[in-house]
Scaffold this active site. Structure first.
Site, PDB file in Angstrom:
ATOM      1  N   CYS A   1       0.831  -1.205   0.000  1.00  0.00           N
ATOM      2  CA  CYS A   1       0.000   0.000   0.000  1.00  0.00           C
ATOM      3  C   CYS A   1       0.862   1.250   0.000  1.00  0.00           C
ATOM      4  O   CYS A   1       1.353   1.673   1.059  1.00  0.00           O
ATOM      5  CB  CYS A   1      -0.938  -0.015   1.203  1.00  0.00           C
ATOM      6  SG  CYS A   1      -1.983   1.460   1.287  1.00  0.00           S
TER       7      CYS A   1
ATOM      8  N   CYS B   1      -0.499   4.110   2.115  1.00  0.00           N
ATOM      9  CA  CYS B   1      -0.305   3.946   3.557  1.00  0.00           C
ATOM     10  C   CYS B   1       1.149   4.187   3.949  1.00  0.00           C
ATOM     11  O   CYS B   1       1.432   4.823   4.969  1.00  0.00           O
ATOM     12  CB  CYS B   1      -0.659   2.523   4.012  1.00  0.00           C
ATOM     13  SG  CYS B   1      -2.138   1.839   3.312  1.00  0.00           S
ATOM     14  N   ASP B   2       2.064   3.644   3.183  1.00  0.00           N
ATOM     15  CA  ASP B   2       3.449   3.542   3.650  1.00  0.00           C
ATOM     16  C   ASP B   2       4.460   4.376   2.867  1.00  0.00           C
ATOM     17  O   ASP B   2       5.623   4.458   3.268  1.00  0.00           O
ATOM     18  CB  ASP B   2       3.892   2.068   3.611  1.00  0.00           C
ATOM     19  CG  ASP B   2       3.046   1.217   4.554  1.00  0.00           C
ATOM     20  OD1 ASP B   2       2.575   1.762   5.562  1.00  0.00           O
ATOM     21  OD2 ASP B   2       2.855   0.030   4.271  1.00  0.00           O
TER      22      ASP B   2
END
Ligand code: NDP
Length: 391
Positions: free
Chosen positions: A208, A211-212
């Site tokens: 992701c 997300c990261d």
């Protein structure tokens, strides 16, 4: 699987008669062309004129024999509402449903918590200015749902029978029944299947970028895949990374032309075709990749601080795909926000949403599904009107 197979032979007599035709045709076919008005009734809806002496709604099991309402550990197995899945969508639905006195049962899956359980820092979920660990966030969701009385069972649903109400669901040999169901089983990122990839997940290996990606500021990272997800993630990651190596196993990219053009025109992205990852290197964090050129067979080590695997997602629909509409990508199809093609079955989160895939959008979806389910149950006379405003 035919309709007979789907039904539990031990089902108690007096339950709703399935809408399957005697010749074994699809139960959904029996619904086609029928217009059923639920607005004025609180009990059984006679369909006698249409398809014989059948009962579409049977609320009796909710007040039926006590023995049939509990599982082997004394847990409830019958409820007004059963929620499938325990990611942000499922647990938000549980919070809302529990506060509306629907006594929801959550069949959470054997790996509860969804994709956030494999995400380390979550910095984009509102309300946590310092960020929060994915598993910790999901523990809070769960605690909040349980605080209001949701019963959460960490089991996978093996199969369902949505041909009549109460709907039937089976999980690890136990039969559950509910007047309404919310399907929030999410989607799973596909992984390469390497031992080193699994070991370093959350330590530089991610599926992701949204997300990261932030954690890879000025780092060199690699993205695997050749579809739109990989192209989109590679482009997104150029905001943070010093350089992005895009590794694709074939000569031609699969993604859309416009995305390909953007990737190829971006000076921060290098495309490596005919390239596969053999091993993610590093002990405590990603330190590089051992890659192989599939055309020449040559192997080499590529420096990399992170690996984003973007080879697609698989919506978790195995138990329902026969009952609900799926699109060409395998995702469930929603009608009018959260409704499915079957009245009383609602859909929330990544199991239908391949566009946003965010914890916060899934949570919003779970809220919507719970409100829709509650209003629908109220329209059926299963809940009292007063609960409809109990959010
Ligand atoms: P796709 O199935 O389109 O692409 C997956 C890619 O991963 C392919 O290039 C495939 O290679 C590669 N791949 C699959 N398995 C492996 C493996 N084991 N090892 C190495 N490579 C592998 O999935 P996407 O998630 O990219 O897209 C799914 C759908 O969603 C598509 O229709 C896409 O257009 C859409 N989408 C749209 C977006 C948008 O419009 N903004 C954004 C993201 C997705 P190969 O090509 O050889 O099969």
């Amino acid at each position: 699987m035919n309709d007979q197979d789907r039904r539990d032979p031990e089902r108690a007599s007096g339950d709703a008669v399935p809408l399957a035709s005697p010749n074994g045709a699809s139960p959904l076919a029996a619904l086609q062309g029928l217009s059923i008005d639920f607005s004025a009734d609180t009990g059984a809806v006679p369909l006698a004129n249409a398809i014989g002496p059948m009962t579409l709604i049977d609320t009796a099991p909710i007040t039926g024999s006590p023995e049939s309402q509990f599982g082997p550990r004394g847990e409830r197995t019958v409820s007004k509402l059963i929620i499938l899945g325990s990611g942000p969508a499922g647990l938000t639905a549980a919070i809302y449903a529990a506060r509306a006195y629907l006594d929801p049962i959550v069949l959470a899956g054997s790996a509860p918590g969804g994709q956030l359980m494999i995400t380390s820092d979550v910095e984009n979920y509102p309300g946590f200015p310092e960020g929060i660990q994915g598993p910790e966030l999901m523990a809070k969701f769960r605690e909040q749902a349980e605080r209001f009385g949701a019963q959460i069972e960490d089991v996978d649903v093996d199969r369902v029978d949505f041909s009549s109400r109460p709907f039937q669901l089976w999980a690890r040999g136990t039969e559950y029944r509910a007047e309404a169901v919310i399907v929030a089983t999410g989607a799973s990122a596909l992984w390469l299947g390497l031992e080193s990839e699994a070991r370093l997940r959350g330590r530089g290996v991610s599926a992701c970028a949204t997300c990261d990606g932030f954690f890879f500021r000025d780092k060199q990272i690699a993205v695997v895949g050749g579809g739109d997800t990989a192209l989109e993630e590679a482009l997104f990651l150029t905001r943070f990374a010093s350089h992005v190596n895009l590794l694709h196993r074939r000569e031609q990219l699969r993604g859309s032309r416009i995305m390909q053009d953007r990737v190829l025109a971006n000076p921060k992205i290098t495309l490596h075709t005919n390239t596969v990852v053999e091993e993610v290197l590093g002990d405590a964090k990603v330190e590089g990749l051992r890659v192989r050129n599939t055309a020449t067979g040559a192997e080499r080590v590529m420096a990399s601080d992170g690996l984003f695997v973007a080879i697609g997602y698989r919506p978790n629909t195995e138990a329902f795909a026969d009952w609900l509409d799926v699109d060409e990508k395998g995702y469930l199809v929603v009608h009018d926000e959260t409704a499915s093609k079957i009245e009383g079955v609602f859909i929330a989160g990544d199991v239908h949403d391949h566009r946003y895939r965010q914890a916060v959008t899934a949570a919003g979806d779970g809220c919507k599904a719970a409100i829709d389910a509650e209003r629908w149950l109220e329209s059926q006379g299963v809940t009292e009107v007063r609960t409809a405003a109990a959010w």
